[in-house]
Design an enzyme around this catalytic site. Structure first.
Site, PDB file in Angstrom:
ATOM      1  N   GLY A  13     -79.150 -81.121 -27.177  1.00  0.00           N
ATOM      2  CA  GLY A  13     -78.226 -81.879 -28.021  1.00  0.00           C
ATOM      3  C   GLY A  13     -78.906 -83.057 -28.690  1.00  0.00           C
ATOM      4  CB  ALA A  14     -82.385 -83.739 -29.234  1.00  0.00           C
ATOM      5  CB  SER A  16     -76.083 -85.853 -33.926  1.00  0.00           C
ATOM      6  OG  SER A  16     -75.373 -85.121 -32.944  1.00  0.00           O
ATOM      7  N   GLY A  17     -76.454 -88.435 -32.382  1.00  0.00           N
ATOM      8  CA  GLY A  17     -75.922 -89.272 -31.315  1.00  0.00           C
ATOM      9  C   GLY A  17     -76.963 -89.733 -30.310  1.00  0.00           C
ATOM     10  CB  SER A 144     -68.344 -88.707 -19.355  1.00  0.00           C
ATOM     11  OG  SER A 144     -67.253 -89.481 -19.814  1.00  0.00           O
ATOM     12  CE1 TYR A 169     -67.174 -84.177 -22.595  1.00  0.00           C
ATOM     13  CE2 TYR A 169     -65.797 -85.968 -21.794  1.00  0.00           C
ATOM     14  CZ  TYR A 169     -67.002 -85.513 -22.291  1.00  0.00           C
ATOM     15  OH  TYR A 169     -68.050 -86.383 -22.458  1.00  0.00           O
TER      16      TYR A 169
END
Length: 291
Positions: A13-14, A16-17, A144, A169
């Protein structure tokens, strides 16, 4: 820095963000970074940007993979294992919130579970031999504080009977933490001392996260945006756990703002975690430790 001595990091997941910020900082610190991404165009653009920020002789590579597709995970892991001698840092950063209607992966699993837990679980398993080739490898799992709202059902991990995007989630983020804790325990049990793993809460990051979810979720993120942290700030704990000497010997922890935090969950019992691990192995189709 020679390619032999240059540490290698893989970040999912690199594009963005916080994943992009994490990868960029690792590049700046001299890591040979491999970007694992779904979108070839975004990956190529990110690679070009990071390569420009890299030190001379430092490479940035791309592996294309949709983590929800276990076949693609196997192919990507095989490609990594063929191309690289070892892996020093694995950052399981990718994570998504899906829409109001329950979706299934190509393997028949609920998409949140498939993307946020099963894909990273299998990827970590398949890359473990390369992690063990490192003198001191680190696995960083981005979880999270949403885990506090988790209510998993071991009899229905795929949420076939009851589904909501935020509950799915929250469950997946608790799974990231429990995976980290149990992996740390099993590594110690096997006498594997050169691989550590920790999880973290990055903060509530203002990004396009949740943009493909329900209108209520999108409205929440829009209303909360002024109070959220930036991707730059959100990546700091990931970078800390991946690189800081302070946590070199810590394994199984959960961190927020670079500080360890307790994880309180009624689900977190030895029996539940053992069953959860076994079901995860069944879902990905192999034992985590190939022995």
């Amino acid at each position: 820095m020679s390619e032999v001595s240059q540490p290698i990091a893989l970040v999912t997941g690199a594009t963005s963000g916080i994943g992009e910020v994490t990868a960029r900082e690792l590049v700046r610190q001299g890591y040979h970074v491999v970007l694992l991404a779904r979108n070839a165009e975004k990956a190529a653009r990110t690679r070009q940007q990071l390569q420009q920020a890299a030190k001379p002789g430092t490479r940035v590579d791309v592996l294309l993979c949709d983590l929800s597709d276990l076949g693609q995970v196997r192919r990507a892991a095989e490609e990594f294992n063929q191309r690289y001698a070892r892996l020093d840092v694995l950052v399981n950063n990718a994570g998504l919130v899906f829409g109001a209607e329950r979706e299934e992966s190509v393997n028949g699993h609920e998409m949140t579970l498939a993307t946020n837990h099963l894909g990273p679980f299998l990827l970590t398993s398949l890359l473990l031999p390369k992690l063990r080739q490192s003198p001191a490898a680190r696995i960083v799992n981005v979880a999270s504080m949403a885990h506090k709202f988790a209510k998993p059902d071991l009899a229905d991990l795929d949420a076939t009977r009851s589904y909501s995007p935020m509950r799915a989630y929250a469950n997946s983020k608790l799974f990231n933490i429990l995976f980290t804790q149990e992996l740390a325990r099993q590594l110690r049990q096997r006498g594997i001392t050169n691989v550590t793993t920790n999880s973290l809460h990055p903060g509530v990051v203002a990004s396009n996260f949740g943009s493909n979810s329900t209108w209520l979720t999108r409205a929440f993120y829009k209303a909360a945006a002024p109070f959220m942290t930036t991707s730059e700030d959100g990546a700091q704990t990931s970078i800390y756990l991946a690189t800081s000497p302070e946590v070199a010997s810590i394994s199984g922890g959960y961190f927020a703002k670079k500080k360890p935090e307790p994880v309180k969950s009624d689900f977190n019992t030895a029996a539940n975690v053992q069953q959860f691990w076994q079901q995860s192995e069944q879902m990905v189709g192999q034992p985590f430790f190939a022995e």
